[in-house]
Design a protein around this motif. Structure first.
Motif, mmCIF file in Angstrom:
data_model
loop_
_atom_site.group_PDB
_atom_site.id
_atom_site.type_symbol
_atom_site.label_atom_id
_atom_site.label_comp_id
_atom_site.label_asym_id
_atom_site.label_seq_id
_atom_site.Cartn_x
_atom_site.Cartn_y
_atom_site.Cartn_z
ATOM 1 N N UNK A 269 -21.643 77.711 -56.473
ATOM 2 C CA UNK A 269 -21.363 77.460 -57.994
ATOM 3 C C UNK A 269 -21.911 76.019 -58.283
ATOM 4 N N UNK A 270 -21.958 75.110 -57.372
ATOM 5 C CA UNK A 270 -22.570 73.824 -57.555
ATOM 6 C C UNK A 270 -24.197 74.026 -57.845
ATOM 7 N N UNK A 275 -29.242 74.636 -61.013
ATOM 8 C CA UNK A 275 -30.401 75.212 -61.273
ATOM 9 C C UNK A 275 -30.373 75.800 -62.869
ATOM 10 N N UNK A 276 -29.351 76.260 -63.033
ATOM 11 C CA UNK A 276 -29.242 77.523 -64.493
ATOM 12 C C UNK A 276 -28.478 76.698 -65.329
ATOM 13 N N UNK A 277 -27.419 76.019 -65.030
ATOM 14 C CA UNK A 277 -26.584 75.596 -66.301
ATOM 15 C C UNK A 277 -26.943 74.100 -66.788
ATOM 16 N N UNK A 289 -31.885 83.956 -69.074
ATOM 17 C CA UNK A 289 -30.853 83.715 -70.211
ATOM 18 C C UNK A 289 -29.899 84.947 -70.347
ATOM 19 N N UNK A 290 -30.348 86.145 -70.156
ATOM 20 C CA UNK A 290 -29.528 87.386 -70.169
ATOM 21 C C UNK A 290 -28.457 87.136 -68.929
ATOM 22 N N UNK A 294 -24.405 86.741 -69.358
ATOM 23 C CA UNK A 294 -23.654 87.895 -68.852
ATOM 24 C C UNK A 294 -22.470 86.825 -67.835
ATOM 25 N N UNK A 295 -22.851 85.863 -67.075
ATOM 26 C CA UNK A 295 -21.929 85.348 -66.096
ATOM 27 C C UNK A 295 -21.212 84.277 -66.650
ATOM 28 N N UNK A 296 -21.688 83.397 -67.777
ATOM 29 C CA UNK A 296 -21.077 82.217 -67.933
ATOM 30 C C UNK A 296 -20.621 82.285 -69.175
#
Length: 797
Positions: A269-270, A275-277, A289-290, A294-296
């Motif tokens: 999670x961290x 890396x993404x959020x 982005x997709x 989808x995940x967040x």
């Protein structure tokens, strides 16, 4: 009062200082400019026109404004210049008569969640001071009302050595009161990650359980997890103990050794959050982005109710409002509230705050609120927000440079923008405007038309002079200046309807509307009336809907039309198949890259405070690939020669013969369809104009499968001649069985529609209602709305 004596002496004639009345450009060669030489009158409004990609921005922004900024930077000390961006001198022989340039471009404002309309314009800073002085109860200095400032406290001791064995320990403590909500850290939203979108918990680590982009079984990211020693690689994830699950998902960073290499292991999670959020969503690659979408899920923070502020900051009020309330109401309402405050102790502050808020209203942005995230503003709204600080400025003899200030404006709002441009000029400033709209070209004192074509076919001055001279000039702009699209004699019949009921996003007031399918539908209305809220907020973005918004495409010097559109993949595979080698060899960002320049094609030399120098790579001669790769051929061409082809030539090359590649040909046909046939496949994205980027994005999305296309202001950056081509493209989409919904202000697109939905009557809380729905002919005949009046005037009805 004594006055200095004056003597009546006849003026000897014009002062020599008054002779500097033009900006001289000689031999400009930036981007596609071809030795452009021109004189631009100072203290006048000059409009630069020409087809998209003809060189307007290259001349105005990349040459005149860039050199002015570079010269100003050189006035600072070498120490300060070390902290500034190193600007290269534009490719130009002579630039004379420059004044300080202030560039107001279309670039979106920072999309950090803590950046708002208020923080971007200093209105928030003034409000924080106001509440720190007048708010009750008093809770502290201005920082106590800032959602960017956290509350901190610390204490400890230090030893003071006074010599001769005299030492003393002193205790100190420190505290700072901030206004940041501790739960969401000033973002206003909290994220929740759907674990089922990250991995398949029925699998073990050895079975490649991850469904996260880039988390492949043989990659280092996954190897760090599987070989960390914290988990049994054969054990299904769902059978992990509580401790193993915690280590897998949340463990703090810890050093691990894998194959003799020291690496850092961190919980999933961290790691994803970093890396993404932490990145701007719009800058992500489409597949990343997709995955994030989808995940967040992002939800309003329950502690601060989305205000970003701590409970303490929200407890202090002036009258009935706390600072969160003040930032949440529309700016025009906030301006009235501030006007009602009368406190002599903060009089200068109130005067400045009133002026800033009134400028918002004057520029047509009174419907915004100060807590609106700056990343959600459209290009036109962002540009006008940047203008706020320049309205009422005491500076004169400044060069203001604007990039299509009419973007995102309803015809009703363009006159207001024109008045602001004229006001800046009348104060003694030079105003340079890159523009396509005839309504703004009409107010010019001087017009410069570049062309005749785009890219390599442009870059020359086709005309300079008055508006009437432009009309009679015979240039592309001159011929199309008085173009008027006609109302359709017959409109298509809808094949169905998309029902929207009770839409209430943002300022929408329980809107019920049926959007017809199988036709070209235009959603229009004044800026801020609720068009985007209705379309993007109410139409489901499922697999059948292709949404193309205003977000500008981003890219480095290594990105080009081939890589952005996905054209590079079929080309590399075709080369690999023809030569029996790996596709990666034909990527300048991978195995085939020239080892000297790493595939960049140029070598950069860093000169500290001076601008960096880019020189063509001697090894590959700017072709980006190593020599052995260029020996492989497809249809008699090597990969660098293919990337140097214009789209039209490449379309023919991949359409027939030995090089026939249907996947590549389809993408090239779409690029030609949107009028980009002149672009070379390997041209860096950084050199494309705003209009070219808009059409490149449109061509890319046209390849997506879907029955409904949603376009947000597709005419942005398009010349009058290009709009005609866009209308033809929209017609072809509808005739092929698609439903096209367009948010648009351009009257030519409205006139060409089969159905119009008009929102209004005003902006903000004065809008959010359907004021008309029907055919363009009915709208013109009724003239019951602002849109109807302007469309009737446009078609000459």
């Amino acid at each position: 009062m004594s006055k200095a004596e004056t003597t009546d002496r006849q003026s000897p004639g014009p002062h020599v200082a008054d002779s500097h009345d033009v900006i001289r450009v000689h031999g400009a060669r930036e981007n596609n400019l071809r030795d452009v030489s021109i004189e631009i009158p100072k203290r006048r409004l000059t409009v630069f026109t020409g087809v998209s990609g003809s060189g307007k921005s290259s001349l105005v922004f990349d040459t005149i404004a860039a050199e002015s900024q570079r010269l100003i930077n050189e006035t600072y000390s070498a120490f300060l210049q070390g902290f500034m961006p190193n600007l290269a001198r534009p490719e130009v022989d002579v630039l004379d008569g420059l004044t300080t340039a202030i560039a107001v471009d279309q670039q979106r404002m920072g999309s950090d969640p803590r950046s708002t309309v208020g923080t971007a314009t200093d209105a928030n800073a003034m409000l924080r001071i106001l509440f720190s002085r007048l708010g009750t109860p008093h809770i502290g200095p201005p920082g106590a009302f800032s959602f960017n400032t956290a509350s901190v406290s610390a204490s400890g001791g230090f030893t003071v050595d006074r010599g001769a064995d005299k030492t003393r320990t002193e205790k100190v403590s420190f505290s700072r009161t901030g206004g940041m909500c501790t739960h969401c850290e000033g973002r206003g939203t909290v994220s929740d990650i759907d674990l089922t979108e990250l991995y398949d918990d029925s699998k073990s680590l050895s079975e490649d359980p991850f469904t996260i982009p880039t988390y492949t079984g043989d990659g280092w990211v996954v190897r760090v997890i599987t070989e960390s020693g914290f988990f049994d690689k054969e054990k299904p994830i769902r059978e992990y103990t509580k401790k193993e699950r915690h280590d897998f998902l949340y463990r703090e960073p810890v050093k691990v050794k894998i194959n003799g290499v020291n690496l850092t292991y961190e919980g999933l999670i961290p790691k994803l959050q970093k890396s993404f959020l932490s990145k701007d969503r719009e800058s992500m690659q489409p597949h990343i982005r997709a995955f994030v979408d989808r995940a967040v899920t992002f939800t309003r923070c329950p502690d601060c109710d989305g205000t970003r502020l701590s409970e303490l900051a929200r407890s202090s009020k002036i009258g009935e409002l706390n600072i969160a309330d003040a930032c949440a109401i529309e700016i025009r309402d906030l301006a009235e509230w501030v006007r009602g405050l009368d406190e002599p102790s903060v009089a200068p502050l109130l005067t400045k705050l009133r002026h800033t808020l009134d400028s918002f209203v004057e520029i047509g942005l009174g419907y915004l609120s100060l807590d609106r995230s700056s990343g959600t503003l459209s290009g036109g709204e962002a540009q006008r927000t940047k203008m706020i600080r320049h309205l009422g400025s005491s500076l004169t003899d400044v060069t203001y440079v604007f990039d299509e200030p009419s973007i995102g404006l309803h015809p009703h709002d363009i006159q207001r923008m024109n008045n602001l441009l004229l006001r800046l000029r009348d104060k003694g400033n030079t105003v340079l405007v890159v523009e396509h709209k005839p309504e703004t070209i009409a107010i010019a004192d001087h017009v410069v038309d570049l062309g005749p074509g785009a890219g390599t076919a442009g870059g020359t001055v086709c005309f300079e002079g008055t508006l009437e001279g432009l009309r009679a000039s015979g240039t592309v702009t001159g011929r199309h200046l008085d173009d008027r699209a006609k109302i359709k004699a017959t409109v298509r019949k809808p094949t169905g309807a998309l029902e929207i009921r009770g839409a209430s996003a943002n300022n929408l007031q329980g809107v019920d509307v049926d959007v017809p399918l199988g036709v070209l539908t235009v959603v229009t209305g004044v800026a801020g009336s609720g068009k985007s809220s209705l379309v993007h907020g109410s139409i489901p973005t499922d697999e059948g809907v292709v949404a193309i918004d205003q977000t500008p495409i981003r890219g480095s010097r290594r990105s080009n039309p081939a890589t952005y559109t996905g054209l590079a993949d079929p080309i590399r595979k075709a080369f690999a198949k023809a030569n029996g080698v790996k596709p990666a060899l034909f990527s300048a960002n991978s195995e085939g890259a020239c080892p000297t320049c790493n595939g960049a094609g140029v070598i950069y030399t860093d000169l500290a405070i001076m601008q960096s120098v880019a020189t063509p790579c001697e090894e590959c001669e700017g072709r980006r690939f190593e020599a052995s790769v260029l020996e492989y051929r497809l249809g008699g061409r090597d990969i660098s020669e293919v990337l140097a082809m214009p789209v039209t030539e490449a379309e023919e090359f991949f359409g027939t013969g030995e090089a026939r590649t249907p996947a590549a040909h389809r993408i090239l046909a779409r690029l030609a369809d949107v009028g980009l046939g002149y672009l070379t496949l390997g041209q860096p994205l950084t050199t494309l104009s705003g209009g070219e980027r808009q059409r490149l994005k449109l061509a890319t999305h046209m390849g997506e499968k879907g029955g409904v296309y949603v376009l947000d202001e597709p005419t942005t950056g398009l010349h009058l001649a290009d709009v005609e081509q866009l209308l033809g493209l929209l017609d072809r989409l509808v005739d092929s069985g698609k439903s096209v919904i367009v948010i648009e202000h351009h009257q030519a697109v409205m006139a060409h529609a089969d159905w119009i939905i008009d929102l209004g009557p005003g902006a903000g809380h004065d809008g959010g209602r359907i004021v008309f729905e029907g055919t363009p002919a009915d709208l013109v005949e009724a003239r019951s709305t602002l849109t109807g009046e302007h469309l009737a005037a446009y078609v000459g009805a």
